[in-house]
Design an enzyme around this catalytic site. Sequence first.
Site: not given
Length: 262
Positions: A9, A126, A160, A179, A259
């Site tokens: 993604h 990511d 995603e 991923d 994240h």
Amino acid sequence: DYTVGLSVHVDTLGAMIRSISSDGKIKFTSIGGPIWPTLDGEYCTIKTRDNKEYTGTFLSTSPAIHVYKDASKKERTPETMYVRLDEIVKTKEDVEKLGIGVGNFIFIDPKTTITDSGFVKSRFLDDKTNVASKFGLIKYLKENDITPKYTLKFIISTYEEVGHGAAYIPALDELIAVDMGCIGDDLTCTEFDVSICPKDSSGPYDYELTNRLIDLAKANNINHAVDIYPYYGSDVSAANRGGNDFKGALMGPGVHASHGME
């Protein structure tokens, strides 16, 4: 007569303008799940509907230690933060005159750095790192004149991070989501491993296909870890929820501090 897919993604985490306060502060809502305390003080760019760009900074509503008693203790969430524009704006109308409005996207500076020791540190590894690995695979197949045994489809999804990236997939027999692999707590993966995930918060992945990935890693002496991800979903998860019927698996490189600043 057999079709396999690799999905990565390209979308990342960010924010969108929720409202503009009377004194020109920009309030925002999350796109995906950023760790907001790591974004206090980060630079960003706002893109308007007519493609103008303005820079700014994410800040706490108590941004100065010399003024606010709770500056260091206040929780960092979209409700307690705002974006300070790098423009002379004193009112809501000043901001709107720039063409900035509700629904404009806010892009976070990734601060990508490749160190002399060979580490890549950046936001949004990511899943940008695997978009790169997929193009590396395509380049390898082309340069070495390799024809895959089965029909091979490459998928790059764009939603995603918000949960429905690969909900629709052309007919496949297998799909592997490539991923990020998780690191931390009771997981065994490191930044030097391929992570293979038999189950995440969306449920278990295909047993046979997961076993095949583990066997391939063992046969080729690839450092790998098999870990369950407690708070995670993938393109395969979205595809399954979308009613697709194929074998699905999940793997990827170990990524630390996901994240946040990865």
